[in-house]
Design an enzyme around this catalytic site. Structure first.
Site, short mmCIF file in Angstrom:
data_model
loop_
_atom_site.label_atom_id
_atom_site.label_comp_id
_atom_site.label_asym_id
_atom_site.label_seq_id
_atom_site.Cartn_x
_atom_site.Cartn_y
_atom_site.Cartn_z
N HIS A 23 0.83 -1.21 0.00
CA HIS A 23 0.00 0.00 0.00
C HIS A 23 0.86 1.26 0.00
CE1 HIS A 23 -4.06 -1.62 0.11
NE2 HIS A 23 -3.57 -2.61 0.82
N GLY A 110 -8.48 -14.05 -6.44
CA GLY A 110 -8.71 -13.51 -5.09
C GLY A 110 -7.63 -13.88 -4.11
N LEU A 113 -2.38 -12.52 -5.34
CA LEU A 113 -1.19 -12.79 -6.17
C LEU A 113 -1.36 -12.22 -7.58
CD1 LEU A 113 -0.46 -16.49 -5.03
CD2 LEU A 113 0.51 -14.37 -4.12
N SER A 114 -2.34 -11.33 -7.71
CA SER A 114 -2.50 -10.55 -8.95
C SER A 114 -2.90 -11.35 -10.17
CB SER A 114 -1.23 -9.77 -9.28
OG SER A 114 -1.09 -8.75 -8.36
N SER A 115 -3.94 -12.16 -10.01
CA SER A 115 -4.47 -12.83 -11.20
C SER A 115 -4.97 -11.77 -12.19
CB SER A 115 -5.60 -13.78 -10.82
OG SER A 115 -6.56 -13.12 -10.03
N ASP A 160 1.48 -4.22 -9.47
CA ASP A 160 1.11 -5.56 -9.94
C ASP A 160 1.36 -5.73 -11.44
OD1 ASP A 160 0.22 -5.60 -7.40
OD2 ASP A 160 -1.91 -5.74 -7.88
C1 GLA Z 1 -3.14 -4.26 -4.92
C2 GLA Z 1 -2.93 -3.16 -5.96
C3 GLA Z 1 -1.48 -2.65 -5.97
C4 GLA Z 1 -1.01 -2.33 -4.56
C5 GLA Z 1 -1.33 -3.45 -3.58
C6 GLA Z 1 -1.03 -3.08 -2.16
O1 GLA Z 1 -2.45 -5.41 -5.27
O2 GLA Z 1 -3.28 -3.60 -7.24
O3 GLA Z 1 -1.37 -1.54 -6.82
O4 GLA Z 1 -1.53 -1.10 -4.13
O5 GLA Z 1 -2.71 -3.82 -3.64
O6 GLA Z 1 0.32 -2.89 -1.98
#
Ligand code: GLA
Length: 376
Positions: A23, A110, A113-115, A160
């Site tokens: 964050h 969810g 891990l940025s799917s 991400d």
């Molecule tokens: C999500 C957002 C990122 C980042 C994180 C927290 O993954 O997509 O941009 O802000 O939360 O670090």
């Protein structure tokens, strides 16, 4: 079974884990993510129409997107990320051609891990490739971020999508989110392993809470700018922050304090990893979690349970949530010899307390985008 030979290209983009710097990307801070070998794969071929036809190995649905109507697909249950990504690519002046895309997502949804980034980045790269265009991974990341913000509605930072596009096997990325300068740092953990565990909490209200946190940091920045000449919260040193914290109060003060102290932890963590100081790195992970829990309030019972169980295990030297929070995964730095026992202990105790089991995710640190021409 997928008949690869039906397609012209195989394009992948990675999920990511964030070692530390949570964050802070949307506050101009430095982050320290790494791309995972867990990725979204897109098989693509041109189809001579003005439609992008989507299918998935994991879903019975088929979705057809009209290239000239991409703005109208925001409400789609499946295919909205792809529509948003295609639209942003097109709006940036790139050529779109009709194509068939088969998608396979190995990044758990969810999971923190940025799917979503993996889907957006691989979709844009596949669209560029099938149109015969060379692409710049940084531009792809920025347009994928725009899709997430303007189409999906999450006002996210760049971390991400950048990690998904520009990750490098065996390396973490120290990314300055203000300037987009980056340094690849060997992901070397010595006798330790990074264990990723998903708390499996069902998702709820994540988007609105995320956007709310972001607004709070903007409010803090505006208040501090009354007396300070700063462009973002990450411009503030910890000392300056304490000198000027009287300008803030309540939750906004807590949120800003997290950001400023987390930025400091990122620099310390990078030094620790470079020196091979795993105890130091572990302590920073744990401090990050505590701050995300108490000051930023983005953890929740499930992630807190996983982290505190990890802290109790003798083989673990530090643990924290990774990603946006409110659910998703923790990462724990665990002595290699103790990993099996660690996972067993955390799984049993977590299940006893929460009522369902967590899942350990196995992944290497992989590359960002890959493009392979399929030989027929
Ligand atoms: C999500 C957002 C990122 C980042 C994180 C927290 O993954 O997509 O941009 O802000 O939360 O670090």
């Amino acid at each position: 079974m997928i008949d690869e030979k039906c397609y012209d290209y195989k394009v992948t983009a990675a999920g990511r884990v964030n070692v530390i710097g949570e964050h802070v990307d949307y506050c101009g801070g430095k982050v320290f993510p790494a791309a995972l070998s867990l990725c979204n794969t897109v098989y693509v071929r041109p189809n001579g129409t003005d439609k992008i036809n989507l299918s998935w190995t994991t879903l019975p649905d088929r979705v057809s997107l009209d290239i000239n109507e991409l703005g109208s697909y925001k409400g789609l249950k499946y295919g909205n990320y792809q529509a948003g990504s295609a639209l942003m690519w097109k709006n940036a002046g790139h050529k779109l051609v009709g194509c068939d895309m088969l998608q396979i997502c190995k990044v758990p949804f969810g999971s923190g891990l940025s799917s979503s980034a993996a889907i957006e980045v691989s979709t844009i790269s596949a669209l560029a490739t099938v149109a015969g265009e060379k692409f710049n991974p940084i531009e792809v990341a920025l347009l994928a971020q725009r899709a997430e913000r303007d189409f999906v509605g999450v006002n996210c930072g760049i971390m991400d999508q950048y990690a998904s596009a520009c990750g490098k096997r065996g390396h973490a990325i120290l990314l300055d989110c203000k300037t987009l300068e980056r340094e690849y740092v060997p992901f070397a953990l010595g006798d330790y392993e990074l264990v990723i565990i998903n708390c499996n909490k069902p998702h709820s209200l994540v988007q609105s809470k995320y956007n709310e946190r972001r607004a709070e940091t903007e409010y803090a920045l505006n208040a501090l700018q009354k007396e300070l000449d700063i462009g973002c919260l990450a411009d503030l040193s910890v000392e300056d922050f304490y000198d000027y914290s009287r300008l803030l109060s309540g939750k906004v003060l807590d949120r800003a304090r997290h950001v400023v102290e987390e930025c400091e932890r990122v620099s310390e963590a990078v030094k620790a990893m470079k020196k091979g100081d795993m105890l130091g790195l572990g302590r920073l992970l744990t401090a990050s979690h505590k701050s995300l829990k108490d000051l930023y309030e983005v953890t929740g019972e499930e992630l807190d349970t996983l982290a505190s169980l990890a802290w109790k295990h003798p083989a673990c030297v530090g643990s924290r949530m990774t990603g946006g929070g409110f659910g998703g995964c923790t990462i724990s730095l665990v002595e290699k010899d103790g990993v099996v026992d660690f996972e067993k202990y955390v799984t049993e105790k977590y299940t006893e307390k929460i009522g369902y089991a967590p899942t350990a995710n196995k992944s290497e640190i992989g590359d960002g985008i890959t493009v392979t021409k399929i030989e027929k």
